[in-house]
Design a protein around this motif. Sequence first.
Motif, short mmCIF file in Angstrom:
data_model
loop_
_atom_site.label_atom_id
_atom_site.label_comp_id
_atom_site.label_asym_id
_atom_site.label_seq_id
_atom_site.Cartn_x
_atom_site.Cartn_y
_atom_site.Cartn_z
N ALA A 18 -73.41 -16.11 -38.89
CA ALA A 18 -72.32 -17.08 -38.75
C ALA A 18 -71.72 -17.05 -37.35
O ALA A 18 -71.35 -18.08 -36.79
N GLN A 19 -71.59 -15.85 -36.78
CA GLN A 19 -71.01 -15.72 -35.44
C GLN A 19 -72.10 -15.47 -34.41
O GLN A 19 -72.83 -14.49 -34.52
N ASN A 20 -72.19 -16.33 -33.44
CA ASN A 20 -73.16 -16.13 -32.37
C ASN A 20 -72.55 -15.20 -31.33
O ASN A 20 -71.53 -15.52 -30.72
N LYS A 21 -73.18 -14.05 -31.12
CA LYS A 21 -72.60 -13.07 -30.19
C LYS A 21 -72.50 -13.62 -28.78
O LYS A 21 -71.65 -13.20 -28.00
N LEU A 22 -73.38 -14.55 -28.42
CA LEU A 22 -73.38 -15.09 -27.06
C LEU A 22 -72.14 -15.92 -26.78
O LEU A 22 -71.78 -16.15 -25.63
N LEU A 23 -71.46 -16.39 -27.85
CA LEU A 23 -70.28 -17.22 -27.69
C LEU A 23 -68.98 -16.44 -27.84
O LEU A 23 -67.89 -17.02 -27.79
N GLN A 24 -69.09 -15.13 -28.03
CA GLN A 24 -67.89 -14.30 -28.14
C GLN A 24 -67.30 -14.08 -26.75
O GLN A 24 -68.01 -14.09 -25.75
N THR A 25 -66.00 -13.87 -26.73
CA THR A 25 -65.31 -13.67 -25.45
C THR A 25 -65.23 -12.18 -25.13
O THR A 25 -64.82 -11.38 -25.97
N THR A 26 -65.63 -11.84 -23.92
CA THR A 26 -65.52 -10.44 -23.49
C THR A 26 -64.08 -10.16 -23.05
O THR A 26 -63.27 -11.08 -22.90
N ILE A 27 -63.77 -8.88 -22.80
CA ILE A 27 -62.41 -8.57 -22.37
C ILE A 27 -62.14 -9.09 -20.97
O ILE A 27 -61.00 -9.09 -20.52
N ASP A 28 -63.17 -9.57 -20.29
CA ASP A 28 -62.96 -10.17 -18.97
C ASP A 28 -62.64 -11.66 -19.07
O ASP A 28 -62.36 -12.30 -18.05
N GLY A 29 -62.73 -12.23 -20.28
CA GLY A 29 -62.29 -13.61 -20.47
C GLY A 29 -63.36 -14.67 -20.56
O GLY A 29 -63.09 -15.81 -20.93
N ASP A 30 -64.60 -14.35 -20.20
CA ASP A 30 -65.70 -15.31 -20.31
C ASP A 30 -66.44 -15.09 -21.62
O ASP A 30 -66.40 -14.01 -22.18
N THR A 31 -67.16 -16.12 -22.07
CA THR A 31 -68.07 -15.85 -23.18
C THR A 31 -69.24 -15.04 -22.63
O THR A 31 -69.52 -15.06 -21.43
N VAL A 32 -69.91 -14.33 -23.51
CA VAL A 32 -70.98 -13.41 -23.12
C VAL A 32 -72.06 -14.14 -22.33
O VAL A 32 -72.47 -13.72 -21.25
N VAL A 33 -72.53 -15.27 -22.86
CA VAL A 33 -73.65 -15.96 -22.22
C VAL A 33 -73.25 -16.63 -20.90
O VAL A 33 -74.04 -16.68 -19.96
N ILE A 34 -72.01 -17.08 -20.82
CA ILE A 34 -71.54 -17.69 -19.57
C ILE A 34 -71.44 -16.64 -18.48
O ILE A 34 -71.81 -16.88 -17.31
N ALA A 35 -70.97 -15.46 -18.82
CA ALA A 35 -70.90 -14.38 -17.82
C ALA A 35 -72.29 -14.03 -17.32
O ALA A 35 -72.50 -13.84 -16.11
N ALA A 36 -73.26 -13.95 -18.23
CA ALA A 36 -74.64 -13.61 -17.83
C ALA A 36 -75.23 -14.70 -16.95
O ALA A 36 -75.88 -14.42 -15.93
N ALA A 37 -75.01 -15.96 -17.31
CA ALA A 37 -75.56 -17.08 -16.55
C ALA A 37 -74.89 -17.23 -15.19
O ALA A 37 -75.55 -17.54 -14.19
N THR A 38 -73.60 -17.00 -15.14
CA THR A 38 -72.85 -17.17 -13.89
C THR A 38 -73.36 -16.22 -12.81
O THR A 38 -73.47 -16.60 -11.63
N ALA A 39 -73.68 -14.99 -13.20
CA ALA A 39 -74.19 -14.02 -12.22
C ALA A 39 -75.53 -14.50 -11.64
O ALA A 39 -75.75 -14.41 -10.43
N LEU A 40 -76.41 -15.02 -12.48
CA LEU A 40 -77.69 -15.53 -12.00
C LEU A 40 -77.49 -16.72 -11.07
O LEU A 40 -78.09 -16.80 -10.00
N LEU A 41 -76.64 -17.65 -11.48
CA LEU A 41 -76.42 -18.87 -10.70
C LEU A 41 -75.76 -18.58 -9.35
O LEU A 41 -75.91 -19.35 -8.41
N ALA A 42 -75.04 -17.49 -9.27
CA ALA A 42 -74.38 -17.12 -8.02
C ALA A 42 -75.40 -16.72 -6.95
O ALA A 42 -75.11 -16.78 -5.75
#
Length: 199
Positions: free
Chosen positions: A27-51
Amino acid sequence: MQSHDHEQIVGILLAAGKGLRFDPSGAQNKLLQTTIDGDTVVIAAATALLAVLPQVTAVVRNAEDAVASELTQLGCKVVVCPDAEQGMGASLVCALEQNQQATGWIIALGDMPRVQTSTIAALANELRNGAGIVAPFYQGERGNPVGFGKQHLPALLMLGGDQGARSLLKNHPVTKVAVDDRGIHYDIDTVADLQSRAD
């Protein structure tokens, strides 16, 4: 699309897993959970690559879900893998088939939100300098993401199922890059992982 695709190192983000250890019900997709840094898991991972990399292809299970939507908005090229159920190797092949003209690939995992951009840049630099396989090491232990040069494309395209690229790492020389980055060992498997820090 840029005209120098054939000279580029392309980022590949594997984001098609079910994450059943995180939520066995699915039911809960872990990639869409928010980390304590404020981003969702998958967005944080993708942002580092795109940078670091001019092009990032993200592999997802479903073109209609929130993971695909968020990654598209962020600027990733999103590819749906119909065989994602078979495991990571199948997802990787889906992405590589879309990026065969690249000179190399850095393969990252969608559930690893704390990999530093400096680590990705160091891996890309080794690939540009001719490394066939490159991996980051923190305190002597290998982590992710892992980079592959063009010479390994035929073997990578033959991968399948949950094998991933581990077999290539075992059977070929790996250029080791020592990094001060605990994030290469930090992934989100449980709810508790969201609350912990890699640093």
